[in-house]
Design a protein around this motif. Structure first.
Motif, PDB file in Angstrom:
ATOM      1  N   LYS A   1      -8.267  -4.721  -0.912  1.00  0.00           N
ATOM      2  CA  LYS A   1      -7.821  -3.426  -0.368  1.00  0.00           C
ATOM      3  C   LYS A   1      -8.411  -3.215   1.030  1.00  0.00           C
ATOM      4  CE  LYS A   1      -6.023  -2.234  -4.463  1.00  0.00           C
ATOM      5  NZ  LYS A   1      -4.605  -2.023  -4.749  1.00  0.00           N
TER       6      LYS A   1
ATOM      7  N   VAL B   1      -6.808   5.664  -0.465  1.00  0.00           N
ATOM      8  CA  VAL B   1      -7.199   5.804  -1.878  1.00  0.00           C
ATOM      9  C   VAL B   1      -7.056   4.433  -2.505  1.00  0.00           C
ATOM     10  CG1 VAL B   1      -6.628   6.837  -4.112  1.00  0.00           C
ATOM     11  CG2 VAL B   1      -6.300   8.175  -2.023  1.00  0.00           C
ATOM     12  N   SER B   2      -8.151   3.878  -2.992  1.00  0.00           N
ATOM     13  CA  SER B   2      -8.083   2.524  -3.566  1.00  0.00           C
ATOM     14  C   SER B   2      -9.326   2.202  -4.350  1.00  0.00           C
ATOM     15  CB  SER B   2      -8.045   1.472  -2.461  1.00  0.00           C
ATOM     16  OG  SER B   2      -6.755   1.238  -2.041  1.00  0.00           O
ATOM     17  N   ARG B   3      -9.179   1.306  -5.307  1.00  0.00           N
ATOM     18  CA  ARG B   3     -10.361   0.708  -5.905  1.00  0.00           C
ATOM     19  C   ARG B   3     -11.144   0.033  -4.782  1.00  0.00           C
ATOM     20  NH1 ARG B   3      -9.066  -3.639  -8.389  1.00  0.00           N
ATOM     21  NH2 ARG B   3      -6.875  -3.677  -7.857  1.00  0.00           N
TER      22      ARG B   3
ATOM     23  N   GLU C   1       2.916   7.153  -3.875  1.00  0.00           N
ATOM     24  CA  GLU C   1       2.366   8.505  -4.056  1.00  0.00           C
ATOM     25  C   GLU C   1       2.293   9.253  -2.718  1.00  0.00           C
ATOM     26  OE1 GLU C   1      -0.392   6.822  -7.721  1.00  0.00           O
ATOM     27  OE2 GLU C   1      -1.386   7.562  -5.904  1.00  0.00           O
TER      28      GLU C   1
ATOM     29  N   GLY D   1     -12.208   6.277  -3.999  1.00  0.00           N
ATOM     30  CA  GLY D   1     -11.998   5.246  -5.017  1.00  0.00           C
ATOM     31  C   GLY D   1     -12.823   5.533  -6.249  1.00  0.00           C
ATOM     32  N   GLY D   2     -12.669   4.676  -7.246  1.00  0.00           N
ATOM     33  CA  GLY D   2     -13.401   4.871  -8.501  1.00  0.00           C
ATOM     34  C   GLY D   2     -14.847   4.441  -8.368  1.00  0.00           C
TER      35      GLY D   2
ATOM     36  N   ILE E   1      -6.906  13.580  -6.159  1.00  0.00           N
ATOM     37  CA  ILE E   1      -6.190  12.561  -5.372  1.00  0.00           C
ATOM     38  C   ILE E   1      -4.912  13.169  -4.789  1.00  0.00           C
ATOM     39  CG2 ILE E   1      -4.889  10.397  -5.551  1.00  0.00           C
ATOM     40  CD1 ILE E   1      -7.064   9.377  -7.415  1.00  0.00           C
TER      41      ILE E   1
ATOM     42  N   GLY F   1       1.368  -1.582  -5.262  1.00  0.00           N
ATOM     43  CA  GLY F   1       0.748  -0.619  -4.348  1.00  0.00           C
ATOM     44  C   GLY F   1       1.277   0.788  -4.565  1.00  0.00           C
ATOM     45  N   LEU F   2       1.005   1.327  -5.765  1.00  0.00           N
ATOM     46  CA  LEU F   2       1.575   2.640  -6.093  1.00  0.00           C
ATOM     47  C   LEU F   2       1.006   3.776  -5.243  1.00  0.00           C
ATOM     48  CD1 LEU F   2       1.973   2.469  -9.956  1.00  0.00           C
ATOM     49  CD2 LEU F   2       3.786   2.735  -8.255  1.00  0.00           C
ATOM     50  N   THR F   3      -0.179   3.573  -4.669  1.00  0.00           N
ATOM     51  CA  THR F   3      -0.725   4.629  -3.804  1.00  0.00           C
ATOM     52  C   THR F   3       0.215   4.886  -2.620  1.00  0.00           C
ATOM     53  OG1 THR F   3      -1.998   2.932  -2.696  1.00  0.00           O
ATOM     54  CG2 THR F   3      -3.159   4.254  -4.330  1.00  0.00           C
TER      55      THR F   3
ATOM     56  N   GLU G   1      -1.656  -7.442  -2.433  1.00  0.00           N
ATOM     57  CA  GLU G   1      -1.331  -6.242  -3.195  1.00  0.00           C
ATOM     58  C   GLU G   1      -0.362  -6.562  -4.297  1.00  0.00           C
ATOM     59  OE1 GLU G   1      -1.932  -3.386  -4.602  1.00  0.00           O
ATOM     60  OE2 GLU G   1      -2.605  -2.616  -2.678  1.00  0.00           O
TER      61      GLU G   1
ATOM     62  N   LYS H   1      -0.914  13.927 -10.711  1.00  0.00           N
ATOM     63  CA  LYS H   1      -1.207  13.260  -9.439  1.00  0.00           C
ATOM     64  C   LYS H   1      -0.156  13.525  -8.373  1.00  0.00           C
ATOM     65  CE  LYS H   1      -2.646   9.242 -10.113  1.00  0.00           C
ATOM     66  NZ  LYS H   1      -3.212   7.921 -10.241  1.00  0.00           N
TER      67      LYS H   1
HETATM   68  N1  UDP Z   1      -6.421   5.545  -8.307  1.00  0.00           N
HETATM   69  C1  UDP Z   1      -7.159   6.492  -8.984  1.00  0.00           C
HETATM   70  N2  UDP Z   1      -8.471   6.627  -8.676  1.00  0.00           N
HETATM   71  C2  UDP Z   1      -9.072   5.852  -7.748  1.00  0.00           C
HETATM   72  C3  UDP Z   1      -8.327   4.865  -7.075  1.00  0.00           C
HETATM   73  C4  UDP Z   1      -6.982   4.728  -7.400  1.00  0.00           C
HETATM   74  O1  UDP Z   1      -6.628   7.219  -9.836  1.00  0.00           O
HETATM   75  O2  UDP Z   1     -10.253   6.031  -7.530  1.00  0.00           O
HETATM   76  C5  UDP Z   1      -5.014   5.428  -8.669  1.00  0.00           C
HETATM   77  C6  UDP Z   1      -4.045   5.558  -7.516  1.00  0.00           C
HETATM   78  O3  UDP Z   1      -3.758   6.922  -7.227  1.00  0.00           O
HETATM   79  C7  UDP Z   1      -2.857   4.795  -8.060  1.00  0.00           C
HETATM   80  C8  UDP Z   1      -3.500   3.691  -8.889  1.00  0.00           C
HETATM   81  O4  UDP Z   1      -4.800   4.162  -9.220  1.00  0.00           O
HETATM   82  O5  UDP Z   1      -2.077   5.609  -8.909  1.00  0.00           O
HETATM   83  C9  UDP Z   1      -3.657   2.391  -8.117  1.00  0.00           C
HETATM   84  O6  UDP Z   1      -2.460   1.738  -8.154  1.00  0.00           O
HETATM   85  P1  UDP Z   1      -2.088   0.673  -7.046  1.00  0.00           P
HETATM   86  O7  UDP Z   1      -0.807   0.047  -7.494  1.00  0.00           O
HETATM   87  O8  UDP Z   1      -2.070   1.307  -5.682  1.00  0.00           O
HETATM   88  O9  UDP Z   1      -3.298  -0.357  -7.021  1.00  0.00           O
HETATM   89  P2  UDP Z   1      -4.078  -1.196  -8.132  1.00  0.00           P
HETATM   90  O10 UDP Z   1      -5.390  -0.501  -8.313  1.00  0.00           O
HETATM   91  O11 UDP Z   1      -3.219  -1.215  -9.369  1.00  0.00           O
HETATM   92  O12 UDP Z   1      -4.261  -2.540  -7.484  1.00  0.00           O
END
Ligand code: UDP
Length: 401
Positions: free
Chosen positions: A231, A224-226, A319, A255-256, A294, A314-316, A311, A196
């Motif tokens: 979010k 980039v977020s769920r 990144e 997002g996912g 990503i 907030g690892l995004t 939050e 990543k």
């Molecule tokens: N992420 C991912 N795919 C997605 C959305 C998020 O792999 O569709 C990853 C993003 O790059 C990050 C992590 O999931 O590494 C999300 O961590 P964050 O602390 O920002 O938020 P959380 O989802 O844990 O609230």
């Protein structure tokens, strides 16, 4: 490199001298045993970083192991409820739920091997395993969630377990609770050598981003977020529309798929409705292993947005900063420990504030470049796995050195 990394691979990536510091910290810890326990080996930030950190600890001769607490489906429903209510959700936490949690914990104690000099228990799921603590071992509870406003019932159930640990670790001070045991702060981290975050050739960036259907002929705003209400993806679209009145750009929300998360599916449906008919809003559903995509999107972005209204860490944000992007983000949770306001990006409090910050940055390419460079340096010194490794070695020295 995205396979298993060696310490020397971080030379020239981690801050100068930090690997020497790591090796010095490890002296005297040779052969100590360090056990991590969490509730999943795949998925989520805790598992992701453990996969990367444990081999590095082994390399400096700390004997690490990783155990996972498992249970029947009720256990996961209950631990999700514990997680949500500890973060303030107003939902019941019933005596029946407490019983399922304790049953799963007792069952786990029968087959988990909890023998180690230092045991680090991650999050509430395995917290009650402290019942099985052996004489002479040290136990640390590492909390990855915001405990500042827990629902009282859940916390009064969990707190007696937490008090029996030798220490508790929180991501940031604002998430901690007052406890009669030592409390430590350790930020989470990202691995600059993971898929990543690894360096990526601009041609690969372009190829990947084009394959996702995102054009690169105009500035790209990216979140980039769920698909989660906190979010605030709808707020991002509203901010984008304000920006678009004066600047040409496109928006990518990645997002996912949220297939197993009813609340996420609802947020996604509303985002799609809001974006419908606007060819400049790209809603991308990525599989959970789309790490390289990503990476590419974050590198292709002109500005990264993380407009959270609530939050964890907030690892995004980390990144994006590591990729030299200015970040415009909600002033909440761990984001305020990452974005240096006005220096590496902007902290915002509203849709209008977000739009204002983005608009200004779009009009200032030189300012963006400077911020991006500073963001990368800030991430290098504070948010990389090598710093995390040093933190864990310090924890070992304090407790079992
Ligand atoms: N992420 C991912 N795919 C997605 C959305 C998020 O792999 O569709 C990853 C993003 O790059 C990050 C992590 O999931 O590494 C999300 O961590 P964050 O602390 O920002 O938020 P959380 O989802 O844990 O609230």
């Amino acid at each position: 490199m995205s396979g298993e990394a060696r310490l020397a691979d971080y030379e020239g990536i981690a801050p100068a001298g930090s690997l020497r510091l790591v090796r010095h910290l490890a002296q005297g810890l040779s052969g100590r045993t360090f056990l991590h326990v969490n509730s999943t080996r795949q998925g989520g930030g805790v598992a992701e970083i453990l996969h990367r950190l444990l081999p590095l600890l082994e390399e400096v001769d700390v004997r690490t192991r990783w155990e996972v607490i498992a249970g029947p489906p009720e256990f996961y429903a209950v631990t999700k409820r514990i997680h949500n209510t500890l973060q303030g959700a107003d939902l019941p936490f019933t005596p029946g739920m407490q019983d399922s949690y304790l049953d799963a914990s007792r069952e786990a104690l029968r087959h988990l091997d909890l023998e180690a000099d230092l045991v680090m228990i991650h999050d509430p799921q395995p917290a009650a395993l402290v019942d099985g603590r052996k004489e002479g071992t040290r136990w640390i509870w590492r909390c990855h969630i915001d405990l500042s406003r827990p629902q009282r019932g859940t916390w009064s159930f969990l707190e007696p377990f937490v008090r029996r640990y030798d220490g508790a670790v929180f991501h940031i001070a604002a998430f901690a609770r007052r406890l009669p045991i030592p409390c430590y702060l350790i930020h989470p981290s990202i691995d600059p050598l993971s898929e990543k975050n690894r360096d990526m050739d601009p041609r690969e960036v372009e190829r990947r981003v084009s394959a996702l259907g995102v054009p690169l002929d105009r500035p790209v705003l990216l979140q980039v977020s769920r698909f989660d209400p906190f979010k605030d993806p709808l707020g991002v679209i509203r901010a984008f529309r304000l920006v678009r009145k004066v600047r040409d750009c496109i928006l990518v929300l990645a997002g996912g798929s949220a297939a197993d998360d009813p609340e996420g599916a609802e947020v996604l449906a509303r985002v799609r409705e809001e974006a419908a008919g606007d060819p400049d809003v790209h809603v991308l559903l990525l599989p959970s292993d789309a790490h390289a995509d990503i990476n590419a999107l974050q590198r292709a972005a002109t500005i990264v947005i993380q407009k959270s209204t609530r939050e964890g860490f907030g690892l995004t944000v980390a990144e994006a900063m590591w990729k030299g992007r200015p970040v415009v983000a909600g002033a909440v949770g761990g984001i305020v420990k990452q974005v240096l306001d006005g220096i590496t990006g902007h902290l915002v409090h509203s849709v209008e504030g977000c739009a204002y910050a983005v608009r200004r940055l779009l009009g200032d390419p030189e300012g963006r470049r400077t911020m991006g460079r500073l963001a990368k340096e800030h991430a290098r010194h504070n948010l990389l796995i090598t710093r995390h490794l040093a933190d864990y070695l310090q924890m070992l020295r304090l407790h079992v050195g």
